[in-house]
Design a protein around this motif. Sequence first.
Motif, PDB file in Angstrom:
ATOM      1  N   VAL A 182      -8.057   8.554  -2.516  1.00 34.59           N
ATOM      2  CA  VAL A 182      -6.555   7.623  -2.446  1.00 34.59           C
ATOM      3  C   VAL A 182      -6.415   7.417  -3.905  1.00 34.59           C
ATOM      4  O   VAL A 182      -5.129   7.504  -4.163  1.00 34.59           O
ATOM      5  CB  VAL A 182      -6.935   6.519  -1.600  1.00 34.59           C
ATOM      6  N   THR A 227      -2.451   8.729  -5.123  1.00 34.94           N
ATOM      7  CA  THR A 227      -1.459   7.777  -5.242  1.00 34.94           C
ATOM      8  C   THR A 227      -0.890   7.380  -6.552  1.00 34.94           C
ATOM      9  O   THR A 227       0.017   6.780  -7.033  1.00 34.94           O
ATOM     10  CB  THR A 227      -1.913   6.393  -4.430  1.00 34.94           C
ATOM     11  N   CYS A 256       0.274   7.734   1.759  1.00 33.43           N
ATOM     12  CA  CYS A 256      -0.968   8.990   1.446  1.00 33.43           C
ATOM     13  C   CYS A 256      -0.566   9.905   1.939  1.00 33.43           C
ATOM     14  O   CYS A 256      -0.081   9.927   3.143  1.00 33.43           O
ATOM     15  CB  CYS A 256      -2.340   8.173   1.955  1.00 33.43           C
ATOM     16  N   ILE A 265       0.920  -1.096   0.117  1.00 31.81           N
ATOM     17  CA  ILE A 265       0.160   0.069  -0.141  1.00 31.81           C
ATOM     18  C   ILE A 265       0.902   1.202  -0.020  1.00 31.81           C
ATOM     19  O   ILE A 265       1.616   1.535   0.924  1.00 31.81           O
ATOM     20  CB  ILE A 265      -0.983  -0.068   1.319  1.00 31.81           C
ATOM     21  N   TRP A 278     -10.808   2.886   6.361  1.00 32.67           N
ATOM     22  CA  TRP A 278      -9.738   3.534   5.758  1.00 32.67           C
ATOM     23  C   TRP A 278      -8.872   2.452   5.169  1.00 32.67           C
ATOM     24  O   TRP A 278      -8.274   2.252   4.170  1.00 32.67           O
ATOM     25  CB  TRP A 278      -9.008   4.050   6.866  1.00 32.67           C
ATOM     26  N   ASP A 320      -7.038  10.729   5.264  1.00 32.72           N
ATOM     27  CA  ASP A 320      -8.081   9.880   5.977  1.00 32.72           C
ATOM     28  C   ASP A 320      -9.150  10.589   6.788  1.00 32.72           C
ATOM     29  O   ASP A 320      -9.763  10.027   7.584  1.00 32.72           O
ATOM     30  CB  ASP A 320      -7.527   8.847   6.760  1.00 32.72           C
ATOM     31  N   SER A 336      -7.914   0.033  -3.353  1.00 35.16           N
ATOM     32  CA  SER A 336      -7.189   1.254  -4.046  1.00 35.16           C
ATOM     33  C   SER A 336      -6.049   0.675  -4.530  1.00 35.16           C
ATOM     34  O   SER A 336      -5.746   0.877  -5.825  1.00 35.16           O
ATOM     35  CB  SER A 336      -7.085   2.635  -3.782  1.00 35.16           C
ATOM     36  N   THR A 359      -7.847   1.926   1.366  1.00 36.51           N
ATOM     37  CA  THR A 359      -6.451   1.791   0.773  1.00 36.51           C
ATOM     38  C   THR A 359      -6.139   0.341   0.185  1.00 36.51           C
ATOM     39  O   THR A 359      -5.137   0.596  -0.817  1.00 36.51           O
ATOM     40  CB  THR A 359      -5.473   2.130   1.952  1.00 36.51           C
TER      41      THR A 359
END
Length: 398
Positions: A137, A141, A91, A88, A104, A96, A111, A108
Amino acid sequence: MHSQQFLNIDRLLAQAVFFWQFSAFHSSDYPWRETHTELSDWLDGLSLQEVQNLKLDPEELTNQLSVYIPQLSELYSLAQLPELTVSIPACPKGLDSGINGRKWQQITKLSALGAEYHKPQGGWLEWCGGKGYLGRVLTATTGMPVTTLEWQQSLCDSGQSYANNHQLDMTFIQGDALSPLSDDLIKEKQHAVALHACGDLHINLLTLGIAHHINAITIAPCCFHLTQSVNYVGLSSLSQQSTLELSKDDLRLPLQETVVAGLRTQHHRELEMCFRLGFKALQQSLSESKTYLSIPSIKKSLLSDGFEAFCYWAAEKKELILPEDIDYDDWLKKGEVAFVVMEKCDLIQHLFKRPLEVWLCLDRALLMEEADYDVRIGEFCLKEETPRNIVIQARKQK
């Protein structure tokens, strides 16, 4: 591989349909009391605490119940899906904001899986996106723009305001995911994502995605019963050949598998169900009918007022007049007895919930495979983070 897994689950669910296709809430006794006496005797010997402990240990429950229902051992194995793990990315701080810890984790992980699976040239389409938490997100990202479709204008306004204030490349569009407007949003070079879009909403995304030759889709399905059809309409050719007939009540069954609750929440649930079952017995006695009057959801604070107050509240909601000579303690005891029966019936149904959910998700996966998509299906997060942790990812074959 998906077709064989689907067919095997389908066969076993059909063979054992007697043990799961019924309402535990409306059962005054086990449906199998006369036909499966050894199973009934085993259930009779369990305490309520033992029932609740077994629900938390599906492997042990499978071992014990397979003696009486042989299909369960294979069903349990077939319903195990691979964990789709991915690193992951970090971020930006504060992304968040407004999102609880469990949500969350879901966002994450989903995504990251989406970005790893297929980075779209035409940007992301966030389907039924609420305030755009997932889209935040994705754009932060991957650097790719996000279009978020959401029905509620207030959520669109809140999400767009956050995106503008934090320089996130997001465009919110207020609209119905079942309307022609949603059709216009889907472009070929997009990657569409949906975290817990319900019933027809995620089905519409799949069918429209196929029609527009969308490059990729990542969905975590939810609320299979929220559909306009009275009974389930199979999506793939294999499901359309199935002998299973699924009502909306059947489609609700997977949703009854919840995250392990705290003791306070468990106590509230038990008390509320005893109250509801006690009132159900009272109401049916007064009307001399087995017809059940559905009672709306309640504020938990009402439970502390006691069973009698609950009955007056429920009667008012249903425009019933209660006689003055009711022995509320006696009717509450009937509700408590009915609760134990319900929990023991649900214990049997419990091991069919995940296989049925996997069957439904495989039907969606097969729909995409039939349209020439490469598909993978697995778990994107822990069950403790959400019991609706199945993800389906489809990518157009080159």
